[in-house]
Design a protein around this motif. Structure first.
Motif, PDB file in Angstrom:
ATOM      1  N   GLU A 173      52.672  38.859  43.616  1.00 24.89           N
ATOM      2  CA  GLU A 173      52.464  37.445  43.298  1.00 24.89           C
ATOM      3  C   GLU A 173      51.129  36.959  43.876  1.00 24.89           C
ATOM      4  O   GLU A 173      50.431  36.141  43.266  1.00 24.89           O
ATOM      5  N   SER A 180      47.656  35.549  41.938  1.00 25.37           N
ATOM      6  CA  SER A 180      46.876  34.366  42.318  1.00 25.37           C
ATOM      7  C   SER A 180      45.386  34.706  42.412  1.00 25.37           C
ATOM      8  O   SER A 180      44.526  33.878  42.097  1.00 25.37           O
ATOM      9  N   SER A 214      44.099  34.773  38.805  1.00 25.60           N
ATOM     10  CA  SER A 214      43.925  33.425  38.253  1.00 25.60           C
ATOM     11  C   SER A 214      42.750  32.697  38.901  1.00 25.60           C
ATOM     12  O   SER A 214      42.033  31.937  38.233  1.00 25.60           O
ATOM     13  N   SER A 215      42.516  32.940  40.194  1.00 26.54           N
ATOM     14  CA  SER A 215      41.387  32.298  40.883  1.00 26.54           C
ATOM     15  C   SER A 215      40.062  32.760  40.282  1.00 26.54           C
ATOM     16  O   SER A 215      39.152  31.947  40.059  1.00 26.54           O
ATOM     17  N   TYR A 221      48.664  33.208  33.211  1.00 26.47           N
ATOM     18  CA  TYR A 221      49.611  32.410  33.990  1.00 26.47           C
ATOM     19  C   TYR A 221      51.080  32.712  33.681  1.00 26.47           C
ATOM     20  O   TYR A 221      51.942  32.473  34.532  1.00 26.47           O
TER      21      TYR A 221
END
Length: 288
Positions: free
Chosen positions: A234, A238, A241-242, A261
């Motif tokens: 997880e 992140s 996505s960053s 996402y």
């Protein structure tokens, strides 16, 4: 190659899903056009994502046309025409398929891999000629990864990092001119590679245990459990996505947002709760 980088269909509009499928079919057609019919055996959702991503950070306008294919011989469906981005994704797809076949044969002496090898060999030679530096980078990382696996390495980070370098190279060597964009794409590729390697290890845990195949999560002295690895992914999502948020997306944003996402998290949840997800798919009757 692995199929973990895919859309979450339930949250896509019909027209967006059809566009994703048009890219997928375009990659399939490009594999046949640039290599051979057999090159399609490695057709991947992961590399479909790559072709969409590359196109979406460029000013190039993709063109779609209605075509038939072996999977749909009667009804024509939209297909994105081949472009430099699609051709690059096809090239990377062939190289990865070649090394996957070698790896499968080395690990399991798979008859399927042995039969597939002669057909992918000619395609690999073409791909290597088109992208010699990419082939070299992938080959070097695959050799290091193979050494680690043969030595029964029990460090998930070390192995996943090596696979991350492979996907980082693929995302970085594409036909993108802007250096800043290439660096960001490289970061996305690196973290996606780590995600794929560790998720695949978790996904294959029971099968590898039964077949006595190498799996880093089955090695003696391992300091982390399968469940802890899944939880750690997880954080990897992140990181993806960053990096993705730093890109200037010029088109196809709903599709890319869906994959980054929702699709990746869905892949993680399906490995984490396989029984629940199978029931959910059956009830919804909307498999990808």
């Amino acid at each position: 190659m692995f199929g973990y980088v895919r859309v979450y269909k339930d949250e896509l509009k019909v027209k967006e899903y059809e566009l994703f499928r048009a890219y997928y079919c375009g990659l399939c057609k490009t594999l046949k056009k640039d290599y051979c019919f057999a090159a399609r055996m490695g057709l991947s959702y992961d590399l479909t994502f790559l072709s969409i991503l590359f196109s979406s950070v460029s000013d190039y306008e993709d063109k779609a046309k209605a075509e038939i294919c072996i999977a749909n011989p009667i009804k024509k469906k939209p297909v994105i025409s081949s472009s430099s981005y699609m051709e690059y994704a096809a090239c990377a797809n062939v190289i990865l398929t070649y090394f996957k076949i070698l790896d499968d044969f080395s690990d399991n002496h798979s008859i399927k891999s042995a039969l597939a090898y002669p057909f992918i060999l000619a395609a690999k030679r073409k791909a290597r000629k088109k992208q010699p530096e990419l082939y070299k980078k992938i080959s070097q990382s695959m050799k290091r990864l193979s050494v680690l696996e043969k030595s029964k390495c029990n460090e998930p980070d070390k192995l996943s990092n090596e696979f991350g370098f492979i996907t980082q190279s693929i995302f970085s060597y594409g036909p993108i001119v802007c250096d800043k964009t290439r660096r960001i794409l490289g970061q996305i590729g690196y973290h996606i590679g780590r995600f794929i390697y560790l998720l695949d290890a978790c996904d294959d845990y029971d099968k590898d245990k039964k077949n006595c195949s190498f799996n880093v999560l089955l090695q003696n002295g391992l300091s982390i459990t399968k469940e802890e690895v899944l939880d750690s992914l997880e954080f990897t999502l992140s990181e993806i996505s960053s990096a993705y948020n730093l890109l200037e997306i010029k088109k196809n944003k709903p599709i890319l947002d869906n994959i980054i996402y929702l699709g990746l998290m869905d892949s993680l949840n399906k490995v984490r709760n396989p029984i629940h997800c199978k029931k959910e798919t059956k009830n919804n009757e909307r498999p990808l």
